[in-house]
Design an enzyme around this catalytic site. Structure first.
Site, PDB file in Angstrom:
ATOM      1  N   SER A 269       0.708  -1.111   0.056  1.00 27.31           N
ATOM      2  CA  SER A 269       0.046   0.065  -0.169  1.00 27.31           C
ATOM      3  C   SER A 269       0.713   1.375  -0.060  1.00 27.31           C
ATOM      4  O   SER A 269       1.441   1.227  -0.788  1.00 27.31           O
ATOM      5  CB  SER A 269      -0.800  -0.077   1.179  1.00 27.31           C
ATOM      6  OG  SER A 269      -1.861   0.736   1.054  1.00 27.31           O
ATOM      7  N   LYS A 273       4.041   2.213  -2.574  1.00 27.76           N
ATOM      8  CA  LYS A 273       4.277   3.485  -3.060  1.00 27.76           C
ATOM      9  C   LYS A 273       5.714   3.772  -2.910  1.00 27.76           C
ATOM     10  O   LYS A 273       6.585   4.310  -3.742  1.00 27.76           O
ATOM     11  CB  LYS A 273       3.425   4.618  -2.793  1.00 27.76           C
ATOM     12  CG  LYS A 273       1.964   4.090  -2.877  1.00 27.76           C
ATOM     13  CD  LYS A 273       0.990   5.485  -2.547  1.00 27.76           C
ATOM     14  CE  LYS A 273      -0.377   5.077  -1.733  1.00 27.76           C
ATOM     15  NZ  LYS A 273      -1.289   4.472  -2.509  1.00 27.76           N
ATOM     16  N   TRP A 360     -10.643  -0.037  -4.249  1.00 30.75           N
ATOM     17  CA  TRP A 360      -9.942   1.336  -4.266  1.00 30.75           C
ATOM     18  C   TRP A 360      -8.615   1.535  -4.532  1.00 30.75           C
ATOM     19  O   TRP A 360      -8.290   2.684  -5.196  1.00 30.75           O
ATOM     20  CB  TRP A 360      -9.941   1.446  -2.577  1.00 30.75           C
ATOM     21  CG  TRP A 360      -9.363   2.726  -2.077  1.00 30.75           C
ATOM     22  CD1 TRP A 360      -8.131   2.939  -1.527  1.00 30.75           C
ATOM     23  CD2 TRP A 360     -10.006   4.077  -2.199  1.00 30.75           C
ATOM     24  NE1 TRP A 360      -7.967   4.238  -0.937  1.00 30.75           N
ATOM     25  CE2 TRP A 360      -9.456   5.128  -1.405  1.00 30.75           C
ATOM     26  CE3 TRP A 360     -11.340   4.486  -2.726  1.00 30.75           C
ATOM     27  CZ2 TRP A 360      -9.633   6.325  -1.488  1.00 30.75           C
ATOM     28  CZ3 TRP A 360     -11.569   5.768  -2.703  1.00 30.75           C
ATOM     29  CH2 TRP A 360     -10.817   6.616  -1.917  1.00 30.75           C
ATOM     30  N   HIS A 410      -7.702  -5.787   0.891  1.00 35.13           N
ATOM     31  CA  HIS A 410      -6.433  -5.028   0.953  1.00 35.13           C
ATOM     32  C   HIS A 410      -5.624  -5.378   2.139  1.00 35.13           C
ATOM     33  O   HIS A 410      -5.607  -5.193   3.262  1.00 35.13           O
ATOM     34  CB  HIS A 410      -6.965  -3.575   1.114  1.00 35.13           C
ATOM     35  CG  HIS A 410      -5.733  -2.325   1.147  1.00 35.13           C
ATOM     36  ND1 HIS A 410      -5.028  -2.253  -0.023  1.00 35.13           N
ATOM     37  CD2 HIS A 410      -5.152  -1.774   2.094  1.00 35.13           C
ATOM     38  CE1 HIS A 410      -4.028  -1.147   0.372  1.00 35.13           C
ATOM     39  NE2 HIS A 410      -4.183  -0.852   1.522  1.00 35.13           N
TER      40      HIS A 410
HETATM   41  C1  GTR Z   1      -5.450   4.517   1.883  1.00 41.80           C
HETATM   42  C2  GTR Z   1      -4.872   5.260   0.749  1.00 41.80           C
HETATM   43  C3  GTR Z   1      -4.108   4.293  -0.228  1.00 41.80           C
HETATM   44  C4  GTR Z   1      -3.651   3.217   0.441  1.00 41.80           C
HETATM   45  C5  GTR Z   1      -3.797   2.863   1.727  1.00 41.80           C
HETATM   46  C6  GTR Z   1      -2.896   2.185   2.506  1.00 41.80           C
HETATM   47  O1  GTR Z   1      -6.151   5.032   2.709  1.00 41.80           O
HETATM   48  O2  GTR Z   1      -6.001   5.775   0.135  1.00 41.80           O
HETATM   49  O3  GTR Z   1      -3.496   4.876  -1.170  1.00 41.80           O
HETATM   50  O4  GTR Z   1      -2.003   3.895   0.545  1.00 41.80           O
HETATM   51  O5  GTR Z   1      -4.174   3.939   2.459  1.00 41.80           O
HETATM   52  O6  GTR Z   1      -1.607   2.588   3.013  1.00 41.80           O
HETATM   53  O7  GTR Z   1      -3.234   1.149   3.325  1.00 41.80           O
END
Ligand code: GTR
Length: 436
Positions: A269, A273, A360, A410
């Site tokens: 996540s 990045k 998402w 996620h």
């Molecule tokens: C979310 C964000 C994502 C992702 C995620 C995470 O809230 O919108 O881009 O990075 O967090 O880090 O789990």
């Protein structure tokens, strides 16, 4: 195309956010599209075209002309500047236990100090090195969300003393407590990595910058202003986390138990990045893994699906370079898109993966981005995904670029790691040899 704000879209965003264990409200007041038919059309910038229109046809031309330009565009428009290694960097082994995990591993804890000063800003690195295989060993490196103690219940891991995001499982008033040991153990298969002959190296991302809007005030974007000759608004939190990954690499190059030529960088996540951005800047990472990195990571920004630039900048205004906000309403004006970030990994092995319930992060956008990075890999005669359509769930594809989408939410789980370990073993072409 602009999609009307629907209650359903917002509800779904909320549910997905919840399913991903994300604590910040997402998508509020901003349109979220989850309808593939409404993604609209978009044209991606071509990584193999120089600004004057010349086509890039060789790896040499890519490396000497196109690549530096693409990297600079990402600095300028997305992540900000990436300062070099500070001259006064130093390491201190805090402790070493050769009999960790019931003898399976050696556990080392190392402080990386960023300046020579007694009170230098620093980060704490945790290493598990397999005992039963011949070294130097390849390693997986990745930052963690809640402190090193969160990756394993091992009582010997030092607790972070810094600000940590609150969590019902043991982070109280932004301080990690004993109860937070192993809080994210399901994301870190330490024993399995030891058995497969990999070291695991991790550090808490908040050592570099606490992940909240004011985090920069106590993080390295402020404390290292002078040392790094950079102002806090010339980069963002993702840049700071990525910079820290390269400092871990500086340490690994000095640790004789690690094969520094075989370091796989991984991240989930937001940390995914950061991992991609670190590897784009630092070729020493020999293999790169993006797990559900989504918007601002592997996913194409021009696809209006799931999280968008406007949403990410709204929820996390501290993550990117301030210029990234210029594209909130106009991703098509960005001179880059995320397939070009993935192309910066070439010719190194790159693995991207998504999760079915993580809409998402736009799984299709992550897949297409990996696909669109292929032309750069082809300059090196490296094969990419080997498919042009998204593969079925839990059917990994690819050669030098790998991809899978798995069931579930996620997260980074055992299925993901199995694929990542197999991918690293294939590319590092070395199975662990038992110690004789
Ligand atoms: C979310 C964000 C994502 C992702 C995620 C995470 O809230 O919108 O881009 O990075 O967090 O880090 O789990």
């Amino acid at each position: 195309m602009h999609i009307k704000n629907t209650g359903f879209g917002l509800l779904l965003a909320g549910l997905l956010a919840f399913a991903g264990g994300i604590h910040l409200a997402q998508g509020q007041g901003i349109t979220v599209n989850y309808d593939e038919a409404k993604v609209g059309t978009y044209t991606l910038p071509d990584p193999l075209r120089l600004p004057d229109g010349t086509a890039v046809t060789t790896a040499r031309q890519w490396e000497q002309q196109a690549r530096p330009d693409v990297l600079n565009l990402f600095k300028e428009h997305v992540y900000g500047q990436m300062p070099a290694k500070p001259a006064g960097l130093r390491f201190k082994i805090r402790n070493e236990n050769k009999n960790a995990l019931n003898g399976l591993a050696t556990r080392k804890q190392v402080t990386i100090y960023f300046t020579p000063a007694a009170d230098a800003p620093s980060m704490e690195v945790l290493l598990y090195i397999p005992n039963k295989v011949q070294g130097p060993v390849p390693a997986f490196v990745g930052l963690n969300f809640y402190g090193n103690q969160s990756i394993h219940p091992d009582k010997g891991i030092l607790l972070p003393t810094r600000w940590v995001n609150n969590n019902p499982k043991g982070v109280v008033n932004n301080k990690a407590t004993e109860a937070s040991r192993g809080l994210q153990a399901s994301r870190w298969p330490v024993e399995e990595l030891m058995k497969q002959g990999f070291a695991l190296v991790t550090a808490y991302y908040g050592d570099l910058e606490p992940d909240h809007v004011d985090g920069w005030k106590t993080g390295i974007r402020t404390t290292l202003n002078d040392e790094l000759k950079i102002k806090e608004d010339e980069w963002g939190a993702i840049g700071a986390w990525a910079w820290g990954l390269s400092r871990i690499m500086d340490y690994l190059e000095k640790d004789k138990s690690i094969n520094a030529g075989q370091v796989a960088l991984t991240g989930h996540s937001r940390i995914g990045k950061a991992a991609l951005w670190a590897a784009a800047n630092d070729n020493r990472f020999a293999l790169v893994i993006s797990n559900d990195s989504g918007e601002g990571g592997a996913a194409l920004a021009r696809r209006n699906y799931g999280e968008t630039i406007a949403q990410i900048n709204r929820s996390f205004p501290h993550w990117f370079n301030p210029t990234y906000k210029n594209y909130n309403q106009a991703p098509e004006k960005m001179p880059v898109d995320q397939h070009m970030l993935l192309a910066l990994m070439a010719p190194r092995p790159l693995y991207v993966n998504s999760a079915l319930e993580d809409q998402w992060a736009d799984p299709r956008g992550e897949f297409l981005s990996a696909l669109q990075a292929e032309p750069v890999y082809q300059l090196y005669q490296k094969k990419g995904l080997g498919v042009t359509e998204m593969p079925p769930v839990e059917k990994p594809v690819g050669e030098t670029i790998g991809y899978h989408i798995r069931n579930g939410k996620h997260d980074i789980n055992a299925y993901d790691w199995q694929q990542h370990i197999a991918f690293a073993q294939k590319h590092f072409k070395k199975k662990a040899k038992p110690k004789s």
